[in-house]
Design an enzyme around this catalytic site. Structure first.
Site, PDB file in Angstrom:
ATOM      1  N   GLU A   1      16.735 -13.598  -0.179  1.00  0.00           N
ATOM      2  CA  GLU A   1      16.446 -12.909  -1.443  1.00  0.00           C
ATOM      3  C   GLU A   1      14.976 -12.518  -1.479  1.00  0.00           C
ATOM      4  O   GLU A   1      14.160 -13.101  -0.779  1.00  0.00           O
ATOM      5  CB  GLU A   1      16.782 -13.810  -2.634  1.00  0.00           C
TER       6      GLU A   1
ATOM      7  N   LYS B   1      11.248 -12.567  -2.809  1.00  0.00           N
ATOM      8  CA  LYS B   1      10.473 -13.595  -3.517  1.00  0.00           C
ATOM      9  C   LYS B   1       9.697 -12.890  -4.630  1.00  0.00           C
ATOM     10  O   LYS B   1       8.710 -12.206  -4.390  1.00  0.00           O
ATOM     11  CB  LYS B   1       9.517 -14.317  -2.574  1.00  0.00           C
TER      12      LYS B   1
ATOM     13  N   ASP C   1       7.381 -12.065  -7.737  1.00  0.00           N
ATOM     14  CA  ASP C   1       6.034 -12.485  -8.106  1.00  0.00           C
ATOM     15  C   ASP C   1       5.979 -12.635  -9.621  1.00  0.00           C
ATOM     16  O   ASP C   1       5.589 -11.740 -10.340  1.00  0.00           O
ATOM     17  CB  ASP C   1       5.041 -11.416  -7.630  1.00  0.00           C
TER      18      ASP C   1
ATOM     19  N   TYR D   1      18.000 -18.455  -9.574  1.00  0.00           N
ATOM     20  CA  TYR D   1      18.252 -18.691  -8.147  1.00  0.00           C
ATOM     21  C   TYR D   1      18.609 -20.121  -7.784  1.00  0.00           C
ATOM     22  O   TYR D   1      18.757 -20.439  -6.616  1.00  0.00           O
ATOM     23  CB  TYR D   1      17.064 -18.234  -7.309  1.00  0.00           C
TER      24      TYR D   1
ATOM     25  N   LYS E   1       6.192 -14.837   3.696  1.00  0.00           N
ATOM     26  CA  LYS E   1       5.285 -13.985   2.931  1.00  0.00           C
ATOM     27  C   LYS E   1       5.012 -12.650   3.617  1.00  0.00           C
ATOM     28  O   LYS E   1       4.967 -12.575   4.849  1.00  0.00           O
ATOM     29  CB  LYS E   1       3.945 -14.706   2.735  1.00  0.00           C
TER      30      LYS E   1
ATOM     31  N   CYS F   1     -27.921  17.755   1.983  1.00  0.00           N
ATOM     32  CA  CYS F   1     -26.764  17.387   2.791  1.00  0.00           C
ATOM     33  C   CYS F   1     -27.195  16.365   3.850  1.00  0.00           C
ATOM     34  O   CYS F   1     -28.163  16.607   4.567  1.00  0.00           O
ATOM     35  CB  CYS F   1     -26.188  18.638   3.458  1.00  0.00           C
TER      36      CYS F   1
ATOM     37  N   CYS G   1     -26.850  18.500   7.420  1.00  0.00           N
ATOM     38  CA  CYS G   1     -27.647  19.681   7.779  1.00  0.00           C
ATOM     39  C   CYS G   1     -28.866  19.863   6.876  1.00  0.00           C
ATOM     40  O   CYS G   1     -29.636  20.807   7.050  1.00  0.00           O
ATOM     41  CB  CYS G   1     -26.777  20.935   7.751  1.00  0.00           C
TER      42      CYS G   1
ATOM     43  N   CYS H   1     -22.303  20.743  -0.172  1.00  0.00           N
ATOM     44  CA  CYS H   1     -23.392  21.198   0.684  1.00  0.00           C
ATOM     45  C   CYS H   1     -23.343  22.718   0.686  1.00  0.00           C
ATOM     46  O   CYS H   1     -22.277  23.317   0.807  1.00  0.00           O
ATOM     47  CB  CYS H   1     -23.176  20.655   2.094  1.00  0.00           C
TER      48      CYS H   1
ATOM     49  N   CYS I   1     -23.620  24.300   8.689  1.00  0.00           N
ATOM     50  CA  CYS I   1     -23.596  22.833   8.630  1.00  0.00           C
ATOM     51  C   CYS I   1     -22.625  22.311   9.685  1.00  0.00           C
ATOM     52  O   CYS I   1     -21.430  22.619   9.645  1.00  0.00           O
ATOM     53  CB  CYS I   1     -23.169  22.366   7.241  1.00  0.00           C
TER      54      CYS I   1
HETATM   55  O1  JCF Z   1      11.592 -15.543  -6.344  1.00  0.00           O
HETATM   56  C1  JCF Z   1      10.970 -16.584  -6.274  1.00  0.00           C
HETATM   57  N1  JCF Z   1       9.709 -16.577  -6.583  1.00  0.00           N
HETATM   58  C2  JCF Z   1      11.662 -17.853  -5.864  1.00  0.00           C
HETATM   59  C3  JCF Z   1      11.015 -19.081  -5.969  1.00  0.00           C
HETATM   60  C4  JCF Z   1      12.969 -17.778  -5.376  1.00  0.00           C
HETATM   61  C5  JCF Z   1      13.621 -18.942  -4.995  1.00  0.00           C
HETATM   62  O2  JCF Z   1      14.873 -18.894  -4.539  1.00  0.00           O
HETATM   63  C6  JCF Z   1      12.994 -20.216  -5.093  1.00  0.00           C
HETATM   64  C7  JCF Z   1      11.680 -20.268  -5.600  1.00  0.00           C
HETATM   65  C8  JCF Z   1      11.080 -21.529  -5.699  1.00  0.00           C
HETATM   66  C9  JCF Z   1      11.772 -22.658  -5.324  1.00  0.00           C
HETATM   67  N2  JCF Z   1      13.662 -21.351  -4.742  1.00  0.00           N
HETATM   68  C10 JCF Z   1      13.063 -22.533  -4.860  1.00  0.00           C
HETATM   69  C11 JCF Z   1      13.816 -23.734  -4.444  1.00  0.00           C
END
Ligand code: JCF
Length: 672
Positions: free
Chosen positions: A114, A116, A118, A225, A314, A409, A412, A427, A433
């Protein structure tokens, strides 16, 4: 020695405490996370080497994200874990290898993959199907009670659909979609208020509001999740099954997750999401892999605070800090002076960046960038790196001077002018130039112009500096012997280059017009001029009024075109090209050579910055076809606000969806 360490420890603690305050209390960080992590890592390292110097007030002794004291405290019955991080492809392979070894599995394992997100982690308790309590992760053991705030998230059900267990604790990520984040910031800007640095801080700042009415007005979303405590229900045997079960209860789950096979499947997913990253409607900083079978997860267990059965892989950080070594002015093909920041090289978004354009002087002043400043640099996807902002707390003392426009410039020494009301300074040297000459030749030879293969920037520089080439036509008199005298030019490459130059003599009128480098004449204008006039001579003889009759050519462009052909210098340059045997056809497969030729786009929903017609025009100018309905042949669907069924159709066919921002980036990328 110890004295030096003591002073450094004190300085680090003070600096980290200041950033903690800005981040956690003010929700207004000054530096990117990676920079903060570096400070923390240094502190931890020093304290590990000198444990006798650890103090009770050290930030290492405080759990990150501890409750602020303003919200009720919630103790998590099942701790909320963090995830181990991976960065390289080897990290994925090692994670998979260790899991298989511990489980004694020969064949490939299934993983649930999946994005991750933020955002910030939350946990929700449903009692008899009704939302009872919601809390932030906090330090993983204790979090803050944010029940009234989570209740305001429209996407989150207050009662589970269908038959629900007696007790169900679900975990997920609260986040703010990019479109909502941008809208929020535009509104804040309109009211003259402070804006959020990124969607994650906007999400955190919005959820952690003591007044839930403020949270309610913020465009928050949540995807679930995982599980906490459960009673009265036997969870499915796999992570993928669990996600489906959550979905049937009406809990939102990420639509971009999928089950994959083995380390190979994980890596494919990682690369695919990396490519899609910029066009997703929310910000992600990587992907998460989980061993799919829950029985396997249990056998693998945990190390310290992270599961052995999951990995957060990451993406390279999109922001980093570095120092501005110098601010210089570059002279372009039309004499425009562009300020450029020379940087201490920094690895960001997967590449090393050592220069960024600052576009124009107004921009330099707006951002107030000065030599010696520490700055945040951003590179998202394959977008050109940009200087985001200066970190004011790190400006050297005494303060460096504000950047000024040079009077002459830098190449030149001709006088520089900046017409009233224009952003661009120029310029006045024209073809005398060398910088302008060099840029003109480089542009003339470029791929979308005369397409002279092998004539790179370094070579053009040598040719112009060595006075072998002053005007484009001089390229056609170059000999193998002359070229061989240049750096890194063997006989073979010299001969190949002469051949490539010879080959470029046969071209088309649109390409030639574009190659001439007339101000404001890009590829689409060149094509329009060629279409209208059919040949070069009528265009050269046309008046400004005649030129304005060309579709899409306004008074400014017409004035530039007329002025270009009125110049004896330019007429001479063109005569010489003809003399050297350059020939063109009135038309070409020019349209086929446009960057988006053969690609079909479908627009749906309302775009904010463009009308439908404008978006359509911008795309067709690049050769794209814009169609009304989605099919397998559709390359991209552009989705604005309140998209219709076309978006559903795109999703079901697996067609890439661009939001407005991604569209803007795509257009910008092709409009050099
Ligand atoms: O999307 C996320 N930031 C994310 C964090 C997704 C996950 O399945 C996670 C998590 C943090 C801990 N699963 C765990 C166990």
């Amino acid at each position: 020695m110890t004295k030096g360490v003591g002073a450094r420890l004190a300085a680090l603690r003070a600096e980290i405490a200041r950033h903690d305050h800005r981040y956690y209390v003010l929700d207004d960080p000054e530096i990117p996370d990676a920079e903060y992590d570096k400070l923390m890592a240094e502190l931890k390292g020093l304290e590990a080497a000198h444990p006798e110097l650890i103090t009770a007030d050290s930030p290492t002794q405080r759990v990150a994200g501890a409750p602020s004291g303003e919200f009720g405290e919630v103790v998590h019955q099942v701790p909320m874990l963090s995830l181990d991080n991976g960065f390289t492809e080897e990290d994925v392979a090692a994670f998979d290898r260790r899991a298989r070894e511990r489980l004694g599995t020969e064949g490939p394992l299934d993983y649930f993959a999946e994005p991750k997100l933020d955002g910030l982690a939350v946990t929700l308790v449903f009692k008899d199907g009704v939302l009872d309590r919601a809390a932030t992760r906090g330090d993983g053991v204790k979090g803050e009670d944010v029940t009234p705030n989570v209740r305001t998230i429209r996407a989150c059900p207050l009662r589970l659909h269908g038959e629900a267990p007696r007790l169900l604790e679900v975990r997920g990520e609260v986040f703010m979609p990019i479109a909502g984040f941008e809208r929020l910031n535009r509104e804040a800007e309109g009211r003259g208020e402070k804006t959020f640095v990124n969607p994650r801080n906007a999400a955190a700042g919005s959820l952690r509001q003591l007044d839930p009415r403020i949270t309610a007005a913020r465009p928050l979303r949540v995807y679930f999740y995982g599980l906490g405590v459960v009673s009265g229900w036997r969870p499915p045997e796999t992570q993928s099954g669990l996600i489906k079960a959550l979905e049937t209860w009406g809990l939102p789950v990420c639509p971009h997750s999928e089950r994959v096979r083995g380390a190979e499947g994980c890596l494919e997913y990682y690369r695919a999401m990396g490519r899609r990253r910029a066009s997703l409607p929310y910000q992600i900083d990587g992907v998460v892999f989980k061993v799919d079978r829950r029985a396997d997860q249990e056998r693998l267990g945990y190390v310290s605070r992270a599961p052995r059965w999951a990995l957060a892989q990451k993406f390279p950080a999109e922001e980093a800090t570095t120092r501005v070594r110098a601010i210089e002015f570059q002279v372009g093909r039309t004499g425009a002076l562009t300020p450029v920041a020379r940087l201490e090289p920094v690895f960001v978004g997967g590449v090393t960046v050592s220069n960024v354009t600052l576009h124009n002087l107004d921009e330099v002043w707006r951002k107030d960038v000065r030599e010696g400043d520490t700055v945040v640099v951003r590179r998202a996807g394959d977008v050109i790196p940009e200087l985001v902002r200066v970190i004011p707390g790190r400006r050297p003392k005494p303060e460096p001077h504000r950047v000024q426009l040079p009077r002459h410039c830098p190449v030149c020494h001709s006088v520089v002018i900046k017409p009233e009301g224009e952003a661009v300074a120029r310029c006045t040297g024209g073809f005398t130039c060398p910088a302008q000459r060099q840029e003109a030749i480089r542009h003339f030879a470029s791929r979308r112009a005369m397409d002279i293969e092998g004539l790179g920037d370094k070579l053009v520089e040598q040719l112009v500096e060595g006075a072998l080439v002053r005007a484009p036509a001089d390229l056609y008199t170059l000999t193998v012997e002359q070229l061989q005298g240049l750096e890194r030019m063997g006989e073979k490459s010299a001969a190949n280059l002469v051949k490539a130059i010879e080959h470029s003599k046969r071209t088309t009128l649109p390409r030639l017009l574009y190659a001439l480098g007339i101000r404001e004449v890009g590829e689409s204008t060149a094509l329009a001029l060629a279409r209208h006039f059919g040949e070069l001579d009528p265009l050269m003889g046309a008046s400004e009024d005649d030129i304005q009759r060309v579709p899409d050519v306004g008074p400014v462009v017409a004035a530039h075109v007329a002025a270009f052909f009125a110049s004896p210098e330019h007429r001479e340059a063109i005569r010489r090209l003809r003399d050297e045997g350059v020939r063109w056809e009135p038309f070409d497969q020019g349209a086929a050579a446009l960057p988006l030729s053969g690609q079909t786009f479908v627009l749906t929903g309302t775009l904010e910055g463009f009308s439908r017609e404008q978006a359509s025009e911008a795309l067709t100018a690049l050769g794209a076809k814009v169609s009304g309905s989605v099919s397998k042949k559709t390359r991209y669907v552009v989705a604005g606000a309140e998209p219709g069924s076309k978006l559903e159709k795109a999703r079901s066919l697996g067609i890439e969806v661009l939001d407005e921002d991604a569209l803007r980036r795509l257009l910008a990328r092709h409009h050099e």
